[in-house]
Design a protein around this motif. Sequence first.
Motif: not given
Length: 522
Positions: A416, A443, A447, A460, A462
């Motif tokens: 990330f 995103s 994340t 991943f 959210g």
Amino acid sequence: MIPERRGPATGAVAVSGAAFGAAAVFLGAGVAAGEWPTGWAAAVCALVATAVGVTVRTAAGRKAAAPSPAPSPASDSAAGPDKTTRTASGTAARGRASLVAAASVWTLAVLAGGIWSVTSEDDADGPGGSGTAKGGPTASSARPAPSASLPLDGRPAVAWTVPAVGRKYDRGVGSWALGSTVAQGRIDGLFAYDGADGSVRWSVPAPTREALCAITPDTEEGIGLVAHGRHEKPCATLLAVRTSDGKVMWQRKLGGKGLVKDALAVGGTTAVTAGDGAVRARSTESGEQRWQRPAPKGCEPLALDADATRTLLVEQCGKGARLLALDTRTGARRWTRDLPVESAATASVVSVSPAVVAVDEADARGTHAFLGFDDKGAPTASVPLSGPEGVLSAPGAVGDGRIARPLVRDGLLITFAEQSSMVPNRVVAYSLKDGRKAWAHDSEGQTTALAAEPDGRVAFLGSDASVTLLDPATGKPATVLKPDTAEPPAISIEPELLPVTGGHVVLNRISMGSEPAAFALR
């Protein structure tokens, strides 16, 4: 003689019989399945049975009130005209009252059936209908019907939750993905949840006044390691746990300062730990020591990890640091590489093969990067923890970003990145051949956790409990799975995302309030 009128009575009894039969079938099916009807279902059954009884009674009364053949004179004189008239009138009145009663009960039965139908549909579509498993050694849960695979419409159900356990700010130590099961290392022990319904398959509780303080990053050959210790005392009790049933294969007490933080691993059938001034390898099945490597004078281990053939060890020696590759079975040194470090450092092994470590020096102008090496220890890539893509998330105490477990797949380092939003909102991949960025995915929200899918994709989590699946070669989203509830379960900081058969399990490592300890999306 006036013929009897049987049509209405016979029809009423027939309809009542059909309704009674339906209610009986429903009731019988429920009893056969081991569950008596409750709520509106029970009310409908009771009202139908009552209505049938009243209807049959009404039909019988109407038959009794029907005109009879003309009486003989003898009988006329015996009964008398007044008595005959009163009897007929009373019978008719009772017949009308029974008819009204039957109609009223049937109306109530129909209304109850309608309400039952509406409420049952609401229950099926709402956030209920999911089992809840309470954490603990003897915990169990309701068992909702699990779906065989993820829904095609991208709207997985929240299949089950495990309520919050312990106190606020309690911190878990890690987890294992075990196919149809996940194991969570909580402060009170190791607990394995069934991926289908959340029930506790097995547990290894921590002893009284001791807390789980370490867990291996993964398992090998069906065995993993955990450790626990007392308050403000070394993490010094090591256990090997069989993942199929939670059996403790063996237990060892460690001397000195106990385990180096997170310095325990399993590779093949070998358990490798660092602590008490040495690196030691033991059989995962028996605990018998296979080899040990005392720390050289002036050196101390910082981090390690292992697979079946190779163990990577990071050592701090004075103000410098080095990376060693050891044979997991024998402890023989394969190669050594000095790291670009000239001050105290923290480190973590991100991947054993290919070799990737994260290093963070105390010197602000020193090395703060992911470092990649080939099979002979030659450097291949250096990815700064802070750069054009933002602040990268790193494992353990390395770096300034949010703690996360990066992935290494197909020659890429995936992690990330935190940009101007103050929270990670980008997934970024770097080549381990030269350290260049391969792709990035932005995103819409925060994340929080990465996972490797069994089919090779990257997932991943959210902050809205959605799971996004990315193509590992391009970073393009393939699927976005959003829970089918208006209010998804709360996610704490540093959660973990684990793929299981037919879905995903989210583990909240840190208790910040009322977040569940775990929940499943199926």
